[in-house]
Design an enzyme around this catalytic site. Structure first.
Site, PDB file in Angstrom:
ATOM      1  N   ASP A  57      16.785  60.136  28.258  1.00  0.00           N
ATOM      2  CA  ASP A  57      17.246  60.656  26.965  1.00  0.00           C
ATOM      3  C   ASP A  57      17.822  62.066  27.184  1.00  0.00           C
ATOM      4  O   ASP A  57      17.355  62.797  28.061  1.00  0.00           O
ATOM      5  CB  ASP A  57      16.059  60.707  25.997  1.00  0.00           C
ATOM      6  CG  ASP A  57      16.459  61.026  24.570  1.00  0.00           C
ATOM      7  OD1 ASP A  57      16.521  60.085  23.757  1.00  0.00           O
ATOM      8  OD2 ASP A  57      16.691  62.219  24.268  1.00  0.00           O
TER       9      ASP A  57
ATOM     10  N   HIS B 201       8.953  62.964  21.874  1.00  0.00           N
ATOM     11  CA  HIS B 201       8.657  64.330  21.404  1.00  0.00           C
ATOM     12  C   HIS B 201       7.262  64.447  20.768  1.00  0.00           C
ATOM     13  O   HIS B 201       6.804  65.564  20.525  1.00  0.00           O
ATOM     14  CB  HIS B 201       9.698  64.794  20.385  1.00  0.00           C
ATOM     15  CG  HIS B 201      11.078  64.929  20.933  1.00  0.00           C
ATOM     16  ND1 HIS B 201      11.366  65.693  22.047  1.00  0.00           N
ATOM     17  CD2 HIS B 201      12.267  64.381  20.538  1.00  0.00           C
ATOM     18  CE1 HIS B 201      12.675  65.614  22.299  1.00  0.00           C
ATOM     19  NE2 HIS B 201      13.234  64.819  21.410  1.00  0.00           N
TER      20      HIS B 201
ATOM     21  N   ASP C 116      21.514  59.099  24.289  1.00  0.00           N
ATOM     22  CA  ASP C 116      22.231  60.186  23.628  1.00  0.00           C
ATOM     23  C   ASP C 116      22.864  61.183  24.599  1.00  0.00           C
ATOM     24  O   ASP C 116      23.468  62.169  24.164  1.00  0.00           O
ATOM     25  CB  ASP C 116      21.334  60.913  22.606  1.00  0.00           C
ATOM     26  CG  ASP C 116      19.912  61.098  23.077  1.00  0.00           C
ATOM     27  OD1 ASP C 116      19.617  60.801  24.256  1.00  0.00           O
ATOM     28  OD2 ASP C 116      19.071  61.547  22.272  1.00  0.00           O
TER      29      ASP C 116
ATOM     30  N   HIS D  50      17.448  64.614  25.495  1.00  0.00           N
ATOM     31  CA  HIS D  50      16.470  65.648  25.143  1.00  0.00           C
ATOM     32  C   HIS D  50      15.259  65.547  26.063  1.00  0.00           C
ATOM     33  O   HIS D  50      14.860  64.440  26.462  1.00  0.00           O
ATOM     34  CB  HIS D  50      16.026  65.472  23.682  1.00  0.00           C
ATOM     35  CG  HIS D  50      17.162  65.530  22.704  1.00  0.00           C
ATOM     36  ND1 HIS D  50      17.739  64.391  22.178  1.00  0.00           N
ATOM     37  CD2 HIS D  50      17.837  66.587  22.199  1.00  0.00           C
ATOM     38  CE1 HIS D  50      18.724  64.759  21.362  1.00  0.00           C
ATOM     39  NE2 HIS D  50      18.804  66.076  21.359  1.00  0.00           N
TER      40      HIS D  50
HETATM   41 ZN   LIG Z   1      17.235  62.350  22.376  1.00  0.00          ZN
END
Ligand SMILES: [Zn+2]
Length: 309
Positions: A162, A125, A245, A164
């Site tokens: 991931d 991120h 995740d 995200h």
């Molecule tokens: Zn994540």
């Protein structure tokens, strides 16, 4: 050819505060899971600190300085609503980025075939000038830049599983045809980027998955779209943003991916690395917040890297 394992004790000391999901116990769980005799074949290394010129491949020098200057002597300092520093965080962030660069060096020198980097804080991120979503420096993107600038590798691919979307990595890559970024992620979810329509210069592949999606949708995203596009790109080096995740036990999102799915995907990515990259693959830990699922998935992932899955 062996598999390398990069970690460092200071990466366990990085603590974003009480109750934070990106907790020190995550790395302890991974280290413990990989400490058993089944993983004796791993070549274990301590992650070195990244050099300033490595960090500046993807971040502004002023941003790097601002992060390191913000590190508190005690207590915590928040850089964004999700991202905080403790006294160990500066060194941990330098080693998280430096460890992956060292893994690149080892893989490209032919000392090892591939590597898993169990380091934190995570990176995908982090933007060029902004800490975000538990991330300070964009470890995998920095490593991709390092492979190009220090080793003359021309085409580097990052696959990010991931749950995200890796907004930072996408933004760093999206105007550069020599870099490829593919992500599967829950949609809608944090950070809000990663629509299928975001394609960069033809080098970005986003596969949003609806909440509740499980094994079939996850495997289809890779089998039908991401893996064919990755093969079309013909990478010389494959990097993985390995977040676990998307697992059905994870508390942060609502996908129903299983440990067996992560094992399947890890083997599929090993196959691509064998076909296009002479086996050269470097994987780095991103998210994964259920400690049991994280330990199981990291074990299955590293078993695949060792070639004995
Ligand atoms: Zn994540």
């Amino acid at each position: 050819m062996p598999t390398a394992y990069y970690t460092h004790p200071v990466c366990v000391l990085h603590d974003p505060g009480p109750g934070h999901p990106e907790a020190p116990a995550r790395l302890t769980a991974v280290n413990d899971a990989l400490a058993i005799s089944e993983f004796d074949a791993l070549h274990r290394f301590e992650a070195p600190e990244a050099a300033p010129e490595q960090l500046q491949l993807m971040h502004d020098a002023a941003y790097v300085a601002s992060v390191l200057e913000a590190v508190p002597e005690q207590g915590y300092i928040s850089l964004d609503p999700d991202t905080a520093l403790c006294p160990a965080s500066g060194e941990a962030a330098l080693r998280a980025a430096g460890g992956i660069c060292a893994a690149i060096d080892a893989v490209l020198a032919g000392d090892v075939e591939n590597a898993f980097c169990a380091l934190r804080p995570p990176g995908h991120h982090a933007e060029r000038r902004r800490a975000m979503g538990f991330c300070l420096f964009n470890n995998v993107a920095i490593a991709a830049g390092h492979a190009q600038s220090a080793h003359g590798i021309e085409r580097v691919a990052v696959v990010d599983f991931d749950v995200h979307h890796g907004n930072g990595t996408q933004h760093m890559f999206e105007n550069d045809e020599s870099l490829f970024y593919a992500s599967s992620h829950q949609w809608p979810a944090y950070p809000g980027t990663g629509a299928a329509s975001e394609t960069g210069v033809g080098n970005i592949v986003n596969m949003p998955l609806s909440p509740g999606a499980g094994s079939d949708a996850f495997r289809a995203a890779y089998r039908d779209v991401i893996l064919p596009r990755l093969r079309e790109f013909e990478p010389e080096l494959l990097l993985i943003s390995a977040g676990f995740d998307a697992h059905q036990r994870d508390p942060l999102c609502q996908l129903n991916v299983t440990t067996a799915d992560f094992a399947w995907l890890s083997q599929a990515l090993m196959k691509v690395a064998a076909e296009y990259c002479s086996g050269r693959l470097v994987s780095s830990l991103e998210g994964g917040y259920d400690l049991q699922a994280l330990a199981e998935c990291a074990s299955a992932h590293v078993q695949a890297l060792l070639g004995d899955a």
